[in-house]
Structures are given as C-alpha cells and as structure tokens.
Write an enzyme that holds these catalytic residues in place. Structure first.
Site, short mmCIF file in Angstrom:
data_model
loop_
_atom_site.label_atom_id
_atom_site.label_comp_id
_atom_site.label_asym_id
_atom_site.label_seq_id
_atom_site.Cartn_x
_atom_site.Cartn_y
_atom_site.Cartn_z
N LYS A 1 0.72 -1.20 -0.23
CA LYS A 1 0.26 0.12 0.00
C LYS A 1 0.93 1.33 -0.06
O LYS A 1 0.56 2.25 -0.84
CB LYS A 1 -0.93 -0.14 1.12
CG LYS A 1 -1.97 -1.26 1.00
CD LYS A 1 -3.07 -0.84 2.01
CE LYS A 1 -4.06 -1.93 1.78
NZ LYS A 1 -5.50 -1.87 2.67
N LYS B 1 -5.52 -10.54 -6.64
CA LYS B 1 -6.49 -10.42 -5.80
C LYS B 1 -7.58 -9.22 -6.05
O LYS B 1 -7.31 -8.11 -6.46
CB LYS B 1 -6.26 -10.31 -4.45
CG LYS B 1 -6.47 -9.02 -3.74
CD LYS B 1 -6.44 -8.93 -2.16
CE LYS B 1 -6.15 -7.51 -1.89
NZ LYS B 1 -6.58 -7.04 -0.39
N LYS C 1 -10.50 -3.15 -4.05
CA LYS C 1 -11.14 -1.89 -4.45
C LYS C 1 -9.94 -1.09 -5.04
O LYS C 1 -10.30 -0.24 -5.98
CB LYS C 1 -11.65 -1.12 -3.31
CG LYS C 1 -10.53 -0.80 -2.22
CD LYS C 1 -11.03 -0.18 -0.77
CE LYS C 1 -10.11 0.14 0.19
NZ LYS C 1 -9.68 -0.98 0.91
N1 AQP Z 1 -10.08 -10.63 -3.14
C1 AQP Z 1 -10.61 -11.08 -2.09
N2 AQP Z 1 -10.64 -12.35 -1.88
C2 AQP Z 1 -11.12 -12.76 -0.53
N3 AQP Z 1 -11.20 -11.92 0.61
C3 AQP Z 1 -10.81 -10.69 0.45
N4 AQP Z 1 -10.99 -9.51 1.21
C4 AQP Z 1 -10.85 -8.67 0.65
N5 AQP Z 1 -10.41 -8.53 -0.84
C5 AQP Z 1 -10.48 -10.20 -0.80
C6 AQP Z 1 -11.29 -9.88 2.77
O1 AQP Z 1 -12.51 -8.64 2.84
C7 AQP Z 1 -12.13 -8.39 4.29
C8 AQP Z 1 -12.50 -6.94 4.59
O2 AQP Z 1 -11.45 -6.29 3.87
P1 AQP Z 1 -10.74 -5.04 3.93
O3 AQP Z 1 -11.97 -4.06 4.92
O4 AQP Z 1 -9.47 -5.20 4.91
O5 AQP Z 1 -10.58 -4.34 2.88
P2 AQP Z 1 -9.45 -4.19 1.97
O6 AQP Z 1 -8.69 -5.15 2.43
O7 AQP Z 1 -9.14 -2.86 2.14
O8 AQP Z 1 -10.25 -4.50 0.51
P3 AQP Z 1 -9.47 -4.56 -0.71
O9 AQP Z 1 -10.29 -4.42 -1.67
O10 AQP Z 1 -8.61 -5.74 -0.42
O11 AQP Z 1 -8.53 -3.39 -0.46
P4 AQP Z 1 -7.09 -2.80 -1.03
O12 AQP Z 1 -7.41 -1.96 -1.96
O13 AQP Z 1 -6.66 -2.14 0.20
O14 AQP Z 1 -6.39 -3.93 -0.98
C9 AQP Z 1 -10.91 -8.84 4.82
O15 AQP Z 1 -11.11 -9.81 5.78
C10 AQP Z 1 -10.23 -9.37 3.41
O16 AQP Z 1 -9.50 -10.06 3.69
#
Ligand code: AQP
Length: 332
Positions: A112, A195, A198
C-alpha cells in the site's frame, strides 16, 4: 460459545465480491454458532486521506450492507470501531510492544505504501496492523474470519498476545485465523493472478455489489479466461476459469465437479452468461435490502449504538485488566 471478531473498512463505499465471499459470508454463518463481534473499522479507514462527509456516509453504508448480507443484530454484536475508544487505547500499548522491524515486515504496508509513494504514506498506515491486533485482543476472540490477505496480521496478533502474556501474565486469548480455502482469495476478473481489490488496476475486474446489475453482468461476461476451451478447475493453469467456478459454486452451492460436468463441451461463453445471471440474482436483492436500511438512518444509528454498548462492556474489561498488568496507576 467460542468468540469470533472481524471488521471491514468503510473506505470504498460498496463492498466488492472479494470482501463478501472471502469474509462477510462467513460472518453471517458464524453468528449462528459463535459469540460474534463484527465492526465497521472507521479508524482504519483514515490511514489514507478521507473526506469527512464521505466517511460518515460510507460508515452507515457499510453497516447497511452488513445487515443486507444477513447479519442479525439479535445474533451478533455489530458496531462502529470509533464508538469504542478502547481500540485506540489498547493499540497504543500494542504499539509499544511491537518492534519497528517487525512492523516493517508487514507485506500489506509495503504494497500500500508503494502505491502511495513511501514518503507520503502515513505512520497510521504503518501501524494499521497493530490497531488490528488491538481490535482482536480486546474481545478475547478465538477465531478471526478473514481473507488470505489478512493471514500475516493474524500471525502478528498471535505473536503479540503471546509476548504480552509471557511478559505480564496470562491476559489475552491467542486467536486463530478462520480462512476458508475455497474463497480465501477471489481474483480480479481482468487480471486473474491478482486479488480482487478496491484499488484494482482495472475497474472492469472489480465486482462492486452496489453497482448497476447490468454493469456487473457485463463485467462477468467480459472476464478474462484463456485460449483453451475446457471448463476445468485448475488454478495454476487456468486461473480465470477457476476463479469463475469458485464464484459460481459459492453463490449457488453447486459443487465444482458438478459445474465442470454441466459445462463440458459448452465452452466459456455459456459459463460466463450463466454466471452473470447468478451474480445479478445475488446483487439485485442485496442492493434493495441495503437501500431499505439506508432509508431509515435513525433505526440504523440506534442499532449501532446498542452494538457499541455491548462491545464496550467486553472491551472495557479487557482494557482495564491490561492497564493493571502494564503497571498504570489506577485513577481514584
Ligand atoms: N479478493 C479477496 N478475496 C477474499 N477476501 C478478500 N478480502 C478483501 N479482498 C478479498 C477480505 O475482505 C475483508 C475486508 O477487507 P478490508 O476491509 O480490509 O478491505 P480491504 O482489504 O481494504 O479491501 P481490498 O479491496 O482488499 O482493499 P485494498 O485496495 O486496500 O487492497 C478482509 O477480511 C479481507 O481479507
């Protein structure tokens, strides 16, 4: 009942399919068998720059989506992280227990901060995993249902719980990750080696649950597969098709083998068309339910206030025991 704890960020507005299949879906199931605490982690959301009005709206939106997904406030404790000040308080103690190098090894921070430019990344982004440690330990959680990307943070939680217990006496439950193999990692539809996230490189690869169902159907039909034509689950050789099969199987309950058989000789087109309908059938009522919770913000807010009260009762007890163990002089 064993206890589970998990959280989701309100940053993006809509949840995506990875959040749902990787985490939230398990939360819904676990509220039946566990003493479940789930929260919208707004303190985590400000580790990157935020617009105050958007953050407030997105926090309600996240809660509405959790209810729409099936969380029942009579079966679990649903709350907003900043409503429980003990999270930030325990995080400070955990910060003081964590080595600088140890925190520096967290791969999510590396990813990040690289995206933002290392100089611009906040210290909060660096200590994000340590706040997460506090989130979990405050509730003495036995298990933490998350996606694979969070495994390292749960490991850190275990290390710090053991370190604290070793130094100051048995205080915290050492938690286990609860990660379902099948849905641990949902992949980007355009880039099936990455993966779904967002901050996806391609918006077309990201299924937002609150998008127009028509847009969503189009994204599914446009998913990247491979030059072969056989519908077979093989993540190494056929990551795109395998990801589609995982999504299909989880949303419908059909087994992977059953789906392979169903699409034998039919090719990818039929698979994608049917899956687009499956996804639309899922998101359409989800959007409607979310909207109905948003239409009544007073009920939503009072439900979150009740959740926070229940959460605080547990969190305050853990924090006061921790303060005592650390050696803080009790306030008279
Ligand atoms: N692709 C994924 N597959 C399975 N689980 C996932 N999670 C996120 N992406 C996947 C799970 O969702 C939960 C909440 O996540 P968060 O609130 O931490 O959101 P995040 O990680 O900010 O979401 P993103 O999309 O993964 O964001 P960025 O852009 O920051 O990478 C967690 O339990 C996570 O494991």
């Amino acid at each position: 009942r064993p206890r589970v704890l998990s959280g989701i960020q309100p940053t993006a507005g809509s949840f995506h399919l990875g959040n749902y299949l990787g985490a939230v879906r398990q939360w819904v199931a676990l509220q039946e068998t566990h003493d479940a605490f789930y929260m919208v982690v707004d303190l985590h959301a400000i580790t990157v720059p935020q617009d105050p009005r958007e953050l407030r709206a997105n926090t309600r939106l996240a809660a509405a989506q959790l209810l729409a997904a099936g969380l029942d406030p009579d079966r679990c404790t649903l709350f907003v992280q900043s409503h429980v000040p003990e999270h930030a308080q325990l995080a400070w103690i955990m910060n003081c227990l964590t080595g600088f190098g140890e925190a520096g090894r967290m791969t999510q921070f590396k990813d990040k901060s690289a995206k933002q430019g290392a100089e611009r990344a906040s210290v909060g982004l660096f200590t994000y995993p340590i706040l997460q440690v506090a989130d979990i330990l405050l509730y003495q959680a036995h298990e933490v249902p998350v996606g694979e990307d969070q495994r390292q943070h749960i490991e850190l939680t275990r290390d710090l719980a053991e370190r604290f217990n070793g130094r100051f006496g048995e205080t915290f439950t050492v938690p286990e990750p609860y990660i379902l193999k099948e849905t641990a990692k949902i992949f980007d539809l355009q880039e099936p080696s990455a993966k779904m996230s967002k901050s996806a490189s391609t918006p077309k690869g990201l299924i937002n649950l609150l998008d127009e169902p028509k847009t969503t159907a189009k994204k599914v039909r446009g998913a990247v597969t491979d030059t072969d034509t056989v519908v077979r689950y093989d993540p190494a050789a056929k990551p795109g098709v395998s990801n589609l099969l995982t999504i299909y199987s989880t949303l419908t309950g059909a087994g992977i083998a059953e789906l392979e058989e169903k699409y034998a000789g039919k090719g990818y087109g039929a698979l994608k068309t049917d899956l687009s309908e499956v996804v639309v059938d899922f998101v359409t009522p989800f959007r409607e339910r979310t909207q109905s919770y948003l239409d009544d913000p007073e009920t939503l807010d009072s439900l979150l206030a009740k959740g926070a009260e229940k959460a605080r009762a547990v969190a305050a007890e853990t924090l006061s025991r921790t303060y005592e163990r650390v050696g803080f002089l009790p306030a008279k």
